[in-house]
Write an enzyme that holds these catalytic residues in place. Sequence first.
Site, PDB file in Angstrom:
ATOM      1  N   GLU A  19       0.852  -1.204   0.000  1.00  0.00           N
ATOM      2  CA  GLU A  19       0.000   0.000   0.000  1.00  0.00           C
ATOM      3  C   GLU A  19       0.884   1.250   0.000  1.00  0.00           C
ATOM      4  OE1 GLU A  19      -3.131  -0.388   3.023  1.00  0.00           O
ATOM      5  OE2 GLU A  19      -4.310  -1.253   1.389  1.00  0.00           O
ATOM      6  N   ASP A  42      -5.229  -4.721  18.058  1.00  0.00           N
ATOM      7  CA  ASP A  42      -3.819  -5.096  17.888  1.00  0.00           C
ATOM      8  C   ASP A  42      -3.130  -5.370  19.217  1.00  0.00           C
ATOM      9  OD1 ASP A  42      -4.342  -4.619  15.266  1.00  0.00           O
ATOM     10  OD2 ASP A  42      -2.845  -3.051  14.985  1.00  0.00           O
TER      11      ASP A  42
HETATM   12  C1  LIG Z   1      -0.709   1.676   6.715  1.00  0.00           C
HETATM   13  C2  LIG Z   1      -1.660   0.666   7.314  1.00  0.00           C
HETATM   14  C3  LIG Z   1      -2.652   0.115   6.522  1.00  0.00           C
HETATM   15  C4  LIG Z   1      -3.544  -0.807   7.076  1.00  0.00           C
HETATM   16  N1  LIG Z   1      -4.523  -1.314   6.274  1.00  0.00           N
HETATM   17  C5  LIG Z   1      -5.435  -2.177   6.819  1.00  0.00           C
HETATM   18  C6  LIG Z   1      -6.525  -2.663   6.013  1.00  0.00           C
HETATM   19  O1  LIG Z   1      -6.638  -2.323   4.832  1.00  0.00           O
HETATM   20  N2  LIG Z   1      -7.404  -3.514   6.598  1.00  0.00           N
HETATM   21  C7  LIG Z   1      -7.310  -3.891   7.911  1.00  0.00           C
HETATM   22  O2  LIG Z   1      -8.164  -4.653   8.394  1.00  0.00           O
HETATM   23  N3  LIG Z   1      -6.300  -3.436   8.701  1.00  0.00           N
HETATM   24  C8  LIG Z   1      -5.358  -2.600   8.185  1.00  0.00           C
HETATM   25  N4  LIG Z   1      -4.349  -2.110   8.983  1.00  0.00           N
HETATM   26  C9  LIG Z   1      -4.279  -2.522  10.403  1.00  0.00           C
HETATM   27  C10 LIG Z   1      -5.207  -1.655  11.264  1.00  0.00           C
HETATM   28  O3  LIG Z   1      -4.945  -0.289  11.073  1.00  0.00           O
HETATM   29  C11 LIG Z   1      -5.047  -1.999  12.743  1.00  0.00           C
HETATM   30  O4  LIG Z   1      -5.225  -3.392  12.894  1.00  0.00           O
HETATM   31  C12 LIG Z   1      -6.071  -1.251  13.591  1.00  0.00           C
HETATM   32  O5  LIG Z   1      -5.783   0.131  13.582  1.00  0.00           O
HETATM   33  C13 LIG Z   1      -6.083  -1.775  15.029  1.00  0.00           C
HETATM   34  O6  LIG Z   1      -7.029  -1.071  15.784  1.00  0.00           O
HETATM   35  P1  LIG Z   1      -6.806  -0.819  17.339  1.00  0.00           P
HETATM   36  O7  LIG Z   1      -8.041  -0.168  17.858  1.00  0.00           O
HETATM   37  O8  LIG Z   1      -6.338  -2.059  17.996  1.00  0.00           O
HETATM   38  O9  LIG Z   1      -5.585   0.196  17.423  1.00  0.00           O
HETATM   39  P2  LIG Z   1      -5.359   1.631  16.770  1.00  0.00           P
HETATM   40  O10 LIG Z   1      -6.329   1.890  15.685  1.00  0.00           O
HETATM   41  O11 LIG Z   1      -3.916   1.686  16.478  1.00  0.00           O
HETATM   42  O12 LIG Z   1      -5.703   2.628  17.980  1.00  0.00           O
HETATM   43  C14 LIG Z   1      -4.917   2.731  19.131  1.00  0.00           C
HETATM   44  C15 LIG Z   1      -5.207   4.071  19.752  1.00  0.00           C
HETATM   45  O13 LIG Z   1      -4.535   4.141  21.023  1.00  0.00           O
HETATM   46  C16 LIG Z   1      -3.912   5.400  21.161  1.00  0.00           C
HETATM   47  N5  LIG Z   1      -2.786   5.241  22.078  1.00  0.00           N
HETATM   48  C17 LIG Z   1      -1.653   4.527  21.887  1.00  0.00           C
HETATM   49  N6  LIG Z   1      -0.864   4.602  22.973  1.00  0.00           N
HETATM   50  C18 LIG Z   1      -1.516   5.377  23.866  1.00  0.00           C
HETATM   51  C19 LIG Z   1      -1.232   5.807  25.186  1.00  0.00           C
HETATM   52  N7  LIG Z   1      -0.101   5.444  25.811  1.00  0.00           N
HETATM   53  N8  LIG Z   1      -2.104   6.588  25.809  1.00  0.00           N
HETATM   54  C20 LIG Z   1      -3.270   6.970  25.203  1.00  0.00           C
HETATM   55  N9  LIG Z   1      -3.596   6.579  23.963  1.00  0.00           N
HETATM   56  C21 LIG Z   1      -2.740   5.787  23.304  1.00  0.00           C
HETATM   57  C22 LIG Z   1      -3.490   5.770  19.747  1.00  0.00           C
HETATM   58  O14 LIG Z   1      -3.292   7.163  19.634  1.00  0.00           O
HETATM   59  C23 LIG Z   1      -4.692   5.262  18.948  1.00  0.00           C
HETATM   60  O15 LIG Z   1      -5.688   6.240  18.863  1.00  0.00           O
HETATM   61  C24 LIG Z   1      -3.435  -1.192   8.438  1.00  0.00           C
HETATM   62  C25 LIG Z   1      -2.431  -0.631   9.237  1.00  0.00           C
HETATM   63  C26 LIG Z   1      -1.549   0.299   8.694  1.00  0.00           C
HETATM   64  C27 LIG Z   1      -0.484   0.912   9.571  1.00  0.00           C
END
Ligand SMILES: Cc1cc2nc3c(=O)[nH]c(=O)nc-3n(C[C@H](O)[C@H](O)[C@H](O)COP(=O)(O)OP(=O)(O)OC[C@H]3O[C@@H](n4cnc5c(N)ncnc54)[C@H](O)[C@@H]3O)c2cc1C
Length: 409
Positions: free
Chosen positions: A169, A296
């Site tokens: 990507e 994640d």
């Molecule tokens: C470039 C890219 C492309 C992707 N494309 C896809 C796709 O096409 N399809 C797909 O299914 N997945 C895709 N992914 C994976 C997907 O983005 C992640 O699996 C998803 O974001 C996980 O969601 P989450 O809620 O676990 O964490 P995140 O969305 O990462 O959210 C974590 C949150 O916690 C906050 N945070 C972190 N540390 C702290 C702290 N110490 N204190 C307070 N807040 C904090 C962050 O600011 C963030 O807002 C992609 C990832 C990337 C990087």
Amino acid sequence: MQTPKVVILGAGYGGLITSRQLEKTLLNGEAQVTLINKHDYHYISTQLHKTVAGTASDEKITLHIPDLLKTDKIQFKKGTVQGVNFTSKKVQLESGEFIDYDYLMIGLGFDVSTFGIPGVEENAFKIKSFRSTKAIYNHVLRQFAAYKEDLDPSRLTFAVAGAGFTGIEMIGELIEAMPKLCLKYDIPVSATRIINIEASASVLPGFNKEAIDFTESYFKKNGVELMTSTKILECSPTTITLDNGEELPSRTLIWSGGVRGNTLLEKLDLPISKGRINIDKFLRVQGMENVFCIGDAALFLKEDGTPLPPTAQVAIQQAEVCGPNLIASLRGEQLKAFEYHHKGTVASIGNKAAVGKVFGLKISGLFAALMKQVIEARYLFVLGGPGLVIKQFLKIGKPHSELAISKQK
Ligand SMILES: Cc1cc2nc3c(=O)[nH]c(=O)nc-3n(C[C@H](O)[C@H](O)[C@H](O)COP(=O)(O)OP(=O)(O)OC[C@H]3O[C@@H](n4cnc5c(N)ncnc54)[C@H](O)[C@@H]3O)c2cc1C
């Protein structure tokens, strides 16, 4: 009896969709819910590679969190989590503040794995957060500006480590960005190089053959230098050392070599494997009844013992179960076991092409790119209904701010 306190850590995919679920189902006054996030904006992680290349405006990638909360059932608190005391049930913020909870949901997302390769942690650029990707974009602009002065080819040699989902990507966006940046700085496109370095024998390991062939020929057509079966041994600010003996002069190595759970998780006193927290079938941290973890940050094992991948699709589906399970916990009701339903995977290669499989159907090219947009729109729909989809769609790309943001780890 005191109103129970629910605290959600992280407003990513998992944290926000869990919040939406609580907003929909909680009765007024049934619980006091606080959503804590580092910034007051949510970034759409699945599009962060566009911020790196400057192919999407900041307004398209970030959403103001308080605007996404539809009711006053959830209070948003901007703060960086530093630790959690699971005995006294307190979250500690970097500001020194402590937040009490009765029920906790950890959705702190991912960090980048650099596998201890010398120089990568210090010198490579990581697609990790909105700020980190914005810093890469500003670095790219600086390279274009500096090239006009010194004509050093290493400035316009952009290398991406990893040809998995994110790496592909990223390359797709660079293909689209280069002609526009060259026009802006009046530099011939032929002065730029895009290189993709991958340790496996082909791009997109694990994808179907049609997707691999399509991607490799698309790269070839667009002048991408693909180096498969090649490992990075070391990285300095100006050179990438490869295992074939080559020293690649490049000042930009974008690392897409893999992700792990947020490194903060290791500091918490919780069961952890491979950087992610072990959770049970109800999405609770193993051995704990009042602490949930999804996305994640969580390691959920399927029946065959293999973990679910760190994807937005998993985080969203888990949040749709985690919200109701949080409510069931505080009401003393039966929790629901989480079951994952894989709907497909589509990797974009810029705006006009993509590859993947949806509901068992292999797709590639423009149709796949449109499908990818449908998937992104569906997420916005789940988050904020049709209004948010239309609002985001209508946002005209304002040019990126060229203010340098210091490189964040
Ligand atoms: C470039 C890219 C492309 C992707 N494309 C896809 C796709 O096409 N399809 C797909 O299914 N997945 C895709 N992914 C994976 C997907 O983005 C992640 O699996 C998803 O974001 C996980 O969601 P989450 O809620 O676990 O964490 P995140 O969305 O990462 O959210 C974590 C949150 O916690 C906050 N945070 C972190 N540390 C702290 C702290 N110490 N204190 C307070 N807040 C904090 C962050 O600011 C963030 O807002 C992609 C990832 C990337 C990087």
